[in-house]
Write a protein that holds these residues in place. Structure first.
Motif, mmCIF file in Angstrom:
data_model
loop_
_atom_site.group_PDB
_atom_site.id
_atom_site.type_symbol
_atom_site.label_atom_id
_atom_site.label_comp_id
_atom_site.label_asym_id
_atom_site.label_seq_id
_atom_site.Cartn_x
_atom_site.Cartn_y
_atom_site.Cartn_z
ATOM 1 N N LEU A 102 85.506 43.545 53.798
ATOM 2 C CA LEU A 102 84.577 42.509 54.674
ATOM 3 C C LEU A 102 83.151 42.895 54.589
ATOM 4 C CD1 LEU A 102 83.613 39.116 54.571
ATOM 5 C CD2 LEU A 102 83.638 39.813 57.168
ATOM 6 N N ALA A 103 83.072 43.989 55.660
ATOM 7 C CA ALA A 103 81.819 45.109 55.646
ATOM 8 C C ALA A 103 81.429 45.925 53.990
ATOM 9 C CB ALA A 103 82.103 45.606 56.752
ATOM 10 N N LEU B 71 86.894 46.111 67.195
ATOM 11 C CA LEU B 71 87.157 45.446 65.965
ATOM 12 C C LEU B 71 87.147 46.708 64.655
ATOM 13 C CD1 LEU B 71 84.533 42.795 66.291
ATOM 14 C CD2 LEU B 71 87.319 42.163 66.432
ATOM 15 N N LEU B 72 86.393 47.859 64.534
ATOM 16 C CA LEU B 72 85.992 48.495 63.943
ATOM 17 C C LEU B 72 86.877 50.312 63.624
ATOM 18 C CD1 LEU B 72 82.265 48.048 63.102
ATOM 19 C CD2 LEU B 72 84.719 46.743 62.034
ATOM 20 N N ASP B 73 87.640 49.845 64.899
ATOM 21 C CA ASP B 73 89.206 51.083 64.820
ATOM 22 C C ASP B 73 90.052 51.268 63.706
ATOM 23 O OD1 ASP B 73 90.134 53.022 66.241
ATOM 24 O OD2 ASP B 73 91.789 51.777 67.095
ATOM 25 N N LYS B 74 89.976 52.263 63.103
ATOM 26 C CA LYS B 74 90.767 53.252 61.909
ATOM 27 C C LYS B 74 91.418 52.178 62.237
ATOM 28 C CE LYS B 74 86.759 56.687 61.287
ATOM 29 N NZ LYS B 74 86.481 58.108 60.576
ATOM 30 N N ASP B 75 92.514 52.664 62.880
ATOM 31 C CA ASP B 75 93.979 52.564 62.964
ATOM 32 C C ASP B 75 94.066 51.034 62.706
ATOM 33 O OD1 ASP B 75 94.298 55.233 63.594
ATOM 34 O OD2 ASP B 75 94.766 55.095 65.874
ATOM 35 N N LYS B 76 93.603 49.874 63.155
ATOM 36 C CA LYS B 76 93.993 48.790 62.922
ATOM 37 C C LYS B 76 92.845 47.735 62.759
ATOM 38 C CE LYS B 76 93.432 48.282 67.884
ATOM 39 N NZ LYS B 76 93.442 47.452 69.422
ATOM 40 N N ASP C 234 77.470 43.905 50.581
ATOM 41 C CA ASP C 234 76.130 45.218 50.969
ATOM 42 C C ASP C 234 74.731 43.860 50.766
ATOM 43 O OD1 ASP C 234 74.526 46.868 50.532
ATOM 44 O OD2 ASP C 234 74.768 46.937 48.157
ATOM 45 N N LEU C 235 73.965 44.118 51.971
ATOM 46 C CA LEU C 235 72.548 43.518 52.675
ATOM 47 C C LEU C 235 71.808 44.145 51.554
ATOM 48 C CD1 LEU C 235 71.838 40.570 53.774
ATOM 49 C CD2 LEU C 235 71.264 42.679 55.893
ATOM 50 N N ARG C 236 71.406 44.916 51.465
ATOM 51 C CA ARG C 236 70.387 45.948 50.530
ATOM 52 C C ARG C 236 70.252 44.961 49.415
ATOM 53 N NH1 ARG C 236 70.930 51.601 53.174
ATOM 54 N NH2 ARG C 236 69.283 50.771 55.534
#
Length: 151
Positions: A90-91, A77-82, A95-97
């Motif tokens: 979205l991430a 899911l969090l691969d840099k290429d795709k 910012d939860l903090r």
């Protein structure tokens, strides 16, 4: 060092091993332990090879570390290429903090940002009672509110 063991802990283990096994038996114990670890590693590698051969050619580059959910999500899911689903955007936008700090500031009555925001529900802009504002000192004659659900 390795396995999250520091140099002082390693020295303590060596001293303990010398005290428990004695200097004359220690080389034989180390040899037996390394032989055992080598056999366990060979058994593990052969089991992995057997599983890969049984799964077929489509799983030839299968890694057992991928069975860990955290590693699987990071790889797929969090691969840099795709980033097919836009998860990076979205991430980075969430910012939860910061969100938790804003909630804590609202509960404690501190201003969270220099721009005044709209009054909270139940509060008034003219300085009336704000239900989320924490009182500094309780009123001496005022009783705490009764909560039927809590009793």
């Amino acid at each position: 060092m390795f396995f999250d063991i520091g140099p002082l802990e390693m020295i303590a283990i060596v001293i303990l091993a010398v005290l428990v096994f004695g200097p004359e038996k220690l080389p034989k114990v180390i040899q037996d332990v390394t032989g055992f670890l080598r056999k366990v590693r060979e058994f593990s590698d052969s089991a992995k090879q057997d599983i890969r051969s049984e799964l077929g050619p489509e799983f030839k580059d299968f890694e057992f570390e991928d069975l860990n959910p955290k590693t699987f999500a990071r790889k797929h899911l969090l691969d840099k290429d795709k980033d097919e689903y836009g998860l990076r955007e979205l991430a980075s936008s969430f910012d939860l903090r910061k969100e938790m700090a804003e909630v804590a500031d609202a509960v404690n009555g501190r201003p969270s940002d220099p721009v005044p925001s709209a009054p909270a529900a139940g509060g008034t802009a003219s300085g009336g009672s704000d239900l989320l504002r924490k009182r500094d000192t309780p009123a001496p004659a005022e009783r705490p509110p009764f909560d039927a659900d809590a009793t």
